[in-house]
Design an enzyme around this catalytic site. Structure first.
Site, PDB file in Angstrom:
ATOM      1  N   ASN A   1     -14.561   5.803   6.966  1.00 27.85           N
ATOM      2  CA  ASN A   1     -13.486   5.056   7.614  1.00 27.85           C
ATOM      3  C   ASN A   1     -12.751   5.915   8.640  1.00 27.85           C
ATOM      4  O   ASN A   1     -12.380   5.428   9.717  1.00 27.85           O
ATOM      5  CB  ASN A   1     -12.504   4.519   6.573  1.00 27.85           C
ATOM      6  CG  ASN A   1     -13.008   3.260   5.897  1.00 27.85           C
ATOM      7  OD1 ASN A   1     -13.689   2.444   6.507  1.00 27.85           O
ATOM      8  ND2 ASN A   1     -12.688   3.106   4.624  1.00 27.85           N
TER       9      ASN A   1
ATOM     10  N   GLU B   1      -1.372   9.592   0.201  1.00 21.10           N
ATOM     11  CA  GLU B   1      -1.642   9.152  -1.166  1.00 21.10           C
ATOM     12  C   GLU B   1      -1.026  10.138  -2.159  1.00 21.10           C
ATOM     13  O   GLU B   1      -1.071  11.356  -1.951  1.00 21.10           O
ATOM     14  CB  GLU B   1      -3.153   9.059  -1.372  1.00 21.10           C
ATOM     15  CG  GLU B   1      -3.582   8.445  -2.685  1.00 21.10           C
ATOM     16  CD  GLU B   1      -5.085   8.247  -2.764  1.00 21.10           C
ATOM     17  OE1 GLU B   1      -5.561   7.855  -3.849  1.00 21.10           O
ATOM     18  OE2 GLU B   1      -5.784   8.477  -1.752  1.00 21.10           O
TER      19      GLU B   1
ATOM     20  N   GLU C   1       0.810  -1.217   0.000  1.00 24.20           N
ATOM     21  CA  GLU C   1       0.000   0.000   0.000  1.00 24.20           C
ATOM     22  C   GLU C   1       0.845   1.269   0.000  1.00 24.20           C
ATOM     23  O   GLU C   1       0.408   2.311  -0.492  1.00 24.20           O
ATOM     24  CB  GLU C   1      -0.930   0.012   1.221  1.00 24.20           C
ATOM     25  CG  GLU C   1      -2.008  -1.054   1.217  1.00 24.20           C
ATOM     26  CD  GLU C   1      -3.070  -0.810   0.160  1.00 24.20           C
ATOM     27  OE1 GLU C   1      -3.348   0.362  -0.154  1.00 24.20           O
ATOM     28  OE2 GLU C   1      -3.619  -1.795  -0.362  1.00 24.20           O
TER      29      GLU C   1
END
Length: 229
Positions: free
Chosen positions: A129, A93, A84
Site C-alpha cells: 500500500n 498505530e 481509524e
C-alpha cells in the site's frame, strides 16, 4: 492591423464568451468550524488546511453527483477516518510491532520489515500500500513511509488515495459505494470488512455508523440507506 472598431468588437465578444462559460464544479468541503466540532480533541498534526490541500489532488472526491451525495461522501470519509484514528488523535498505530511486510513483492521492504505499520487518517499499512500510494502521488513512501506521519497534506492524500482507488476486502472503492448509492456500510466493507462485517465485530461497525450519523447531522444532510455491513 485591426481597426479600432474591429478590436472593440472582438473584446466585446470575448467578454460575452467569458460570461457564458459554465462554472467549474467545486467539491463539498466542511467549514473549519464544522471540522473542529467533528474532531474537538484532534492531534494538531491533522490540520484543516492539510485536508483542503489534499482534496485538490483528487477532482472527483466529494465532487460527484448531487450536493447531497457530495456531502454524504465527505461525511462517510471523515467518519471512517475518525474511527481509524480515535477522532484524529493517533498519527501512528499504537502497536508498531506488527510485520506488515509482504516479502513476496519484488520491491521488498527497504525501510525494514516492521516499518509499514498504520499511519495517517486511514492508518495506511503494508509495504504494497505504501508502494502503490507513493507511486500514485509521486512520493517514495516505500523507502520513507514515515512521510505519512510527518507531512499533513501527504498524510491526508494517502487516505483519499485509498478511498478513491482501493476496494480492500470489498468489491468497490468507498468512493464508488457512496456515489452509486450503495450506502455507508459498503465503505466499511472496503476498509475493514474482513474483520468487522457480517457479524464479525458489530461493535466496531456500530462505532463507524454512529460517527457517520453524527457527522451527517453536523453537515445537515440525510444519512441515506444501507448503513451497516
Amino acid at each position: 492591423m485591426f481597426s479600432s472598431r474591429a478590436a472593440a468588437l472582438i473584446v466585446a465578444l470575448l467578454g460575452v464568451f467569458t460570461l457564458v462559460q459554465p462554472a467549474t464544479a467545486a467539491p463539498f468541503i466542511v467549514s473549519e468550524a464544522q471540522f473542529n466540532r467533528m474532531f474537538p480533541s484532534r492531534n494538531g498534526f491533522y490540520t484543516y488546511s492539510g485536508l483542503r490541500n489534499a482534496m485538490g489532488a483528487f477532482g472527483s472526491f466529494a465532487n460527484q453527483g448531487s450536493d447531497t451525495v457530495k456531502k454524504q461522501e465527505l461525511a462517510a470519509f471523515l467518519a471512517n477516518v475518525s474511527h481509524e484514528t480515535g477522532g484524529l488523535v493517533y498519527v501512528r498505530e499504537i502497536n508498531q510491532s506488527g510485520d506488515y511486510c509482504d516479502e513476496t513483492k519484488p520491491y521488498g521492504c527497504p525501510a525494514g520489515t516492521r516499518a509499514y505499520y498504520g499511519r495517517g487518517p486511514i492508518q495506511l499499512s503494508w509495504n504494497f500500500n505504501y508502494k502503490a500510494a507513493g507511486d500514485y502521488l509521486g512520493i517514495n513512501l516505500l523507502s520513507n513511509p514515515d512521510q505519512v506521519a510527518t507531512n499533513a497534506t501527504t498524510s491526508w492524500k494517502t487516505a483519499i488515495w485509498y478511498w478513491m482507488t482501493q476496494s480492500g476486502p470489498g468489491t468497490m472503492t468507498p468512493h464508488n459505494a457512496m456515489v452509486n448509492s450503495r450506502g455507508f456500510g459498503q465503505t466499511i466493507r472496503s476498509i475493514n470488512g474482513s474483520l468487522e462485517c457480517d457479524g464479525r465485530n458489530p461493535a466496531q461497525v456500530q462505532s463507524r455508523v454512529s460517527k457517520y450519523q453524527q457527522f451527517t447531522g453536523i453537515i445537515g444532510v440525510a444519512q441515506g440507506s444501507n448503513l451497516y455491513c
